[in-house]
Write a protein that holds these residues in place. Structure first.
Motif, short mmCIF file in Angstrom:
data_model
loop_
_atom_site.label_atom_id
_atom_site.label_comp_id
_atom_site.label_asym_id
_atom_site.label_seq_id
_atom_site.Cartn_x
_atom_site.Cartn_y
_atom_site.Cartn_z
N THR A 33 41.71 40.90 50.96
CA THR A 33 41.15 41.39 49.70
C THR A 33 40.09 40.44 49.18
O THR A 33 38.99 40.86 48.81
CB THR A 33 42.27 41.56 48.65
OG1 THR A 33 43.27 42.43 49.17
CG2 THR A 33 41.72 42.14 47.36
N GLN A 62 42.93 49.73 39.76
CA GLN A 62 43.54 48.57 40.41
C GLN A 62 42.45 47.66 41.00
O GLN A 62 42.54 46.44 40.89
CB GLN A 62 44.50 48.99 41.52
CG GLN A 62 45.24 47.83 42.16
CD GLN A 62 46.13 47.09 41.17
OE1 GLN A 62 46.95 47.72 40.50
NE2 GLN A 62 45.96 45.79 41.06
N GLU A 64 39.41 47.26 39.90
CA GLU A 64 38.76 46.55 38.79
C GLU A 64 39.62 45.37 38.34
O GLU A 64 39.09 44.27 38.12
CB GLU A 64 38.51 47.50 37.62
CG GLU A 64 37.40 48.48 37.88
CD GLU A 64 37.27 49.55 36.82
OE1 GLU A 64 36.18 50.13 36.75
OE2 GLU A 64 38.24 49.81 36.07
N ALA A 65 40.92 45.58 38.22
CA ALA A 65 41.82 44.51 37.80
C ALA A 65 41.84 43.39 38.84
O ALA A 65 41.79 42.20 38.49
CB ALA A 65 43.23 45.05 37.57
N ASP A 66 41.91 43.76 40.11
CA ASP A 66 41.92 42.75 41.18
C ASP A 66 40.61 41.97 41.21
O ASP A 66 40.62 40.74 41.37
CB ASP A 66 42.16 43.42 42.54
CG ASP A 66 43.57 43.97 42.69
OD1 ASP A 66 44.45 43.64 41.86
OD2 ASP A 66 43.78 44.73 43.64
N ARG A 68 38.44 41.51 38.76
CA ARG A 68 38.36 40.67 37.56
C ARG A 68 39.19 39.39 37.73
O ARG A 68 38.72 38.28 37.46
CB ARG A 68 38.84 41.48 36.35
CG ARG A 68 38.22 41.13 35.06
CD ARG A 68 38.57 42.04 33.89
NE ARG A 68 39.73 42.89 34.02
CZ ARG A 68 39.70 44.20 34.26
NH1 ARG A 68 38.55 44.81 34.41
NH2 ARG A 68 40.81 44.91 34.35
N ALA A 69 40.43 39.55 38.22
CA ALA A 69 41.32 38.40 38.39
C ALA A 69 40.77 37.45 39.46
O ALA A 69 40.78 36.22 39.26
CB ALA A 69 42.72 38.87 38.76
N LEU A 70 40.31 37.99 40.56
CA LEU A 70 39.81 37.15 41.65
C LEU A 70 38.55 36.39 41.22
O LEU A 70 38.44 35.18 41.44
CB LEU A 70 39.51 37.99 42.89
CG LEU A 70 38.92 37.20 44.06
CD1 LEU A 70 39.91 36.16 44.57
CD2 LEU A 70 38.51 38.12 45.17
N ALA A 72 37.61 35.59 38.23
CA ALA A 72 37.98 34.57 37.24
C ALA A 72 38.59 33.35 37.92
O ALA A 72 38.27 32.21 37.56
CB ALA A 72 38.95 35.17 36.22
N GLU A 73 39.46 33.57 38.90
CA GLU A 73 40.08 32.46 39.63
C GLU A 73 39.04 31.67 40.42
O GLU A 73 39.04 30.43 40.40
CB GLU A 73 41.16 32.98 40.56
CG GLU A 73 41.84 31.91 41.39
CD GLU A 73 42.68 30.94 40.59
OE1 GLU A 73 42.91 29.82 41.08
OE2 GLU A 73 43.10 31.28 39.47
#
Length: 83
Positions: A33, A62, A64-66, A68-70, A72-73
């Motif tokens: 991913t 899902q 979009e959420a993934d 955004r999180a990735l 940001a990390e």
């Protein structure tokens, strides 16, 4: 728009990426991913979401959420930045 830090060295192992930030002495891997998202860079958040939807059977919410999180990390680790 998101872009990768030019100091990050990347090794592509096919189903994952190994990232090494020489300046920070960081090394870590991205799964399939993360690899799909990384290969969409430089790009907009929408391009990253589209890459995730194209590579995996995931709905846009899902993805979009993934994404955004990735992002940001990765930004917190200094390997990508928003331009």
């Amino acid at each position: 728009m998101w872009e990768t830090d030019p100091d990050v060295l990347v090794t592509d192992l096919g189903d994952e990426l190994i990232l090494m930030h020489a300046g920070q002495g960081l090394m870590f891997s991205l799964n399939a991913t993360g690899r799909a998202a990384w290969l969409a860079l430089p790009g907009t958040p929408e391009a990253v979401v589209a890459a995730l939807c194209a590579a995996f059977e995931v709905d846009i919410t899902q993805a979009e959420a993934d994404a955004r999180a990735l992002l940001a990390e990765l930004a917190a680790r200094g390997v990508v930045r928003r331009t």
